[in-house]
Design an enzyme around this catalytic site. Structure first.
Site, PDB file in Angstrom:
ATOM      1  N   LEU A  82       6.727  -4.915 -14.648  1.00 50.97           N
ATOM      2  CA  LEU A  82       8.136  -4.884 -14.835  1.00 50.97           C
ATOM      3  C   LEU A  82       8.912  -5.628 -14.111  1.00 50.97           C
ATOM      4  O   LEU A  82       8.455  -6.269 -13.243  1.00 50.97           O
ATOM      5  CB  LEU A  82       8.107  -3.423 -14.276  1.00 50.97           C
ATOM      6  CG  LEU A  82       7.322  -2.214 -15.367  1.00 50.97           C
ATOM      7  CD1 LEU A  82       7.067  -1.068 -14.500  1.00 50.97           C
ATOM      8  CD2 LEU A  82       7.926  -2.098 -16.561  1.00 50.97           C
ATOM      9  N   PRO A  83      10.172  -5.603 -14.391  1.00 53.64           N
ATOM     10  CA  PRO A  83      10.988  -6.577 -13.836  1.00 53.64           C
ATOM     11  C   PRO A  83      11.395  -6.575 -12.210  1.00 53.64           C
ATOM     12  O   PRO A  83      11.150  -7.316 -11.423  1.00 53.64           O
ATOM     13  CB  PRO A  83      12.665  -6.212 -14.420  1.00 53.64           C
ATOM     14  CG  PRO A  83      12.361  -5.278 -15.492  1.00 53.64           C
ATOM     15  CD  PRO A  83      10.884  -4.807 -15.244  1.00 53.64           C
ATOM     16  N   THR A  92       6.269  -8.424  -9.546  1.00 52.60           N
ATOM     17  CA  THR A  92       6.606  -8.941  -7.981  1.00 52.60           C
ATOM     18  C   THR A  92       7.489  -7.953  -7.302  1.00 52.60           C
ATOM     19  O   THR A  92       8.536  -7.585  -7.910  1.00 52.60           O
ATOM     20  CB  THR A  92       7.408 -10.595  -8.084  1.00 52.60           C
ATOM     21  OG1 THR A  92       6.201 -11.337  -8.643  1.00 52.60           O
ATOM     22  CG2 THR A  92       7.268 -11.009  -6.566  1.00 52.60           C
ATOM     23  N   LYS A 101      15.753 -12.745  -7.090  1.00 53.92           N
ATOM     24  CA  LYS A 101      14.947 -11.659  -6.718  1.00 53.92           C
ATOM     25  C   LYS A 101      13.882 -11.968  -5.529  1.00 53.92           C
ATOM     26  O   LYS A 101      13.869 -11.308  -4.706  1.00 53.92           O
ATOM     27  CB  LYS A 101      14.287 -10.839  -7.812  1.00 53.92           C
ATOM     28  CG  LYS A 101      13.617  -9.588  -7.213  1.00 53.92           C
ATOM     29  CD  LYS A 101      12.957  -9.071  -8.596  1.00 53.92           C
ATOM     30  CE  LYS A 101      11.487  -9.667  -8.676  1.00 53.92           C
ATOM     31  NZ  LYS A 101      10.366  -9.129  -9.496  1.00 53.92           N
ATOM     32  N   LYS A 157       2.223 -13.571  -3.098  1.00 55.17           N
ATOM     33  CA  LYS A 157       3.093 -14.071  -4.016  1.00 55.17           C
ATOM     34  C   LYS A 157       4.546 -14.474  -3.470  1.00 55.17           C
ATOM     35  O   LYS A 157       5.021 -15.443  -4.031  1.00 55.17           O
ATOM     36  CB  LYS A 157       3.164 -12.683  -5.101  1.00 55.17           C
ATOM     37  CG  LYS A 157       4.264 -12.966  -6.225  1.00 55.17           C
ATOM     38  CD  LYS A 157       4.041 -14.148  -7.254  1.00 55.17           C
ATOM     39  CE  LYS A 157       5.026 -14.298  -8.158  1.00 55.17           C
ATOM     40  NZ  LYS A 157       4.761 -15.419  -8.931  1.00 55.17           N
TER      41      LYS A 157
END
Ligand code: NAD
Length: 301
Positions: free
Chosen positions: A70-71, A101, A251, A176
């Site tokens: 998901l975003p 992420t 982001k 990540k």
């Protein structure tokens, strides 16, 4: 538990999730898929062994292992904790693997909340971009111990070629975020080097050839080169389409800056890089590949 014979749920079929689910489908995995945009599911529908769900609770009711892609972390929290979400409807013992992420602490809290209701949740963010998702060559950074990671290996292998146990929930996200911090900074550095050379009248393709075999080489020079036409397969040579977006990188840089601040650690280059990606967003570049940040250095005529 060996999940190869289980029904696998997949929620979030965007630029990354769709090719990942497609690779699971091609490997013969039974799937139940869901996206808020039903159109996102169409290319996987109609395949034997793949069911398209009309709600998250339907996925929760039928799957033993559920991936989310998901975003943002907020979307992950919503899919898990909303009234019709995974936590209210999944069967005891279900394993939820979030590949998005997101902030490591969010994943730790969701993982703790899941454990209280006899579910399991961990993070397995990926690197390799859309190209890696399509090719099935992603790297999975699994926020779990070796035994749990190994139990997921047969399923993850359909989508990735490197699967690393990072120890505990949240640690996949830490790995990540560190990778993407370096990636975001490397792209800005690459844009500055190529733009400077071009301002001096040098051919960016020649400059790339030199840097690619010199000490400045990095992935942004040799694989995702930001200068249009230098590498035919790079997003820059295709109008900056089909890559990791400026919005996504902004982001990720935000997560790096936030988590560093929480550790009282200065993050000077990360903070500057974050602002450059935000400037690019303000210039209408949000959905383009993050290499389009080079447009900030365009010569004004
Ligand atoms: P995307 O925006 O292309 O896809 C997200 C999908 O999730 C969309 O199809 C959207 O409709 C769906 N969605 C949103 N909210 C939902 C909800 N509540 N329920 C069900 N579906 C919902 O994003 P993406 O590029 O695929 O990235 C997904 C995640 O992977 C992000 O967290 C990103 O940071 C990470 N990531 C992206 C890349 C990349 O190169 N794009 C690389 C590595 C990691």
């Amino acid at each position: 538990m060996n999940f190869s014979n289980s029904v696998v749920g997949f929620i979030g079929l965007g630029k990354m999730g769709l090719p990942m689910a497609k690779n699971l489908q091609s490997a013969g995995q039974s799937l139940i898929i869901y996206d808020v945009s039903q159109q996102a599911c169409t290319s996987l529908a109609g395949h034997k062994g793949t069911e398209v769900a009309t709600s998250i609770s339907e996925v929760a009711n039928k799957a033993d292992l559920i991936f989310t892609m998901l975003p943002t972390g907020e979307d992950v929290a919503q899919v898990c904790q909303a009234a019709d979400g995974l936590f209210s409807h999944a069967r005891p013992g279900t394993l939820i693997v979030d590949c998005s992420t997101a902030h490591p602490q969010l994943i730790r809290s969701l993982s703790d909340a899941a454990a209280h209701i006899s579910l399991r949740m961990l993070d397995a963010p990926v690197s390799g971009g859309v190209v890696g998702a399509v090719a099935g060559t992603l790297t999975f950074m699994v926020g779990a111990d070796q035994v749990t990671t190994d139990s997921l290996r047969p399923v993850l292998s359909a989508m990735g070629k490197k699967i690393v146990s990072c120890g505990a929930p949240g640690h996949g996200q830490v790995a990540k975020i560190c990778n993407n911090l370096l990636l975001g900074i490397s792209m800005i550095g690459t844009c500055e080097a190529l733009s400077l050379g071009a301002r001096h009248g040098m051919d960016p393709a020649m400059l790339t050839e030199i840097i690619a075999s010199s000490t400045g080489n990095n992935w942004c020079v040799s694989t995702n080169n930001p200068w249009p036409g230098v590498l035919p397969d790079a997003p820059s040579s295709h109008g900056y389409a089909h890559g990791g977006s400026i919005q996504t990188l902004a982001k990720d840089m935000g997560l790096a800056v936030q988590t560093a601040s929480e550790q009282h650690m200065p993050l000077l280059l990360g903070a500057v890089a974050k602002q450059l990606y935000e400037m690019a967003m303000n210039q209408g570049l949000s959905d383009l590949d993050f290499s389009s940040v080079i447009k900030l250095y365009a010569e004004s005529k």
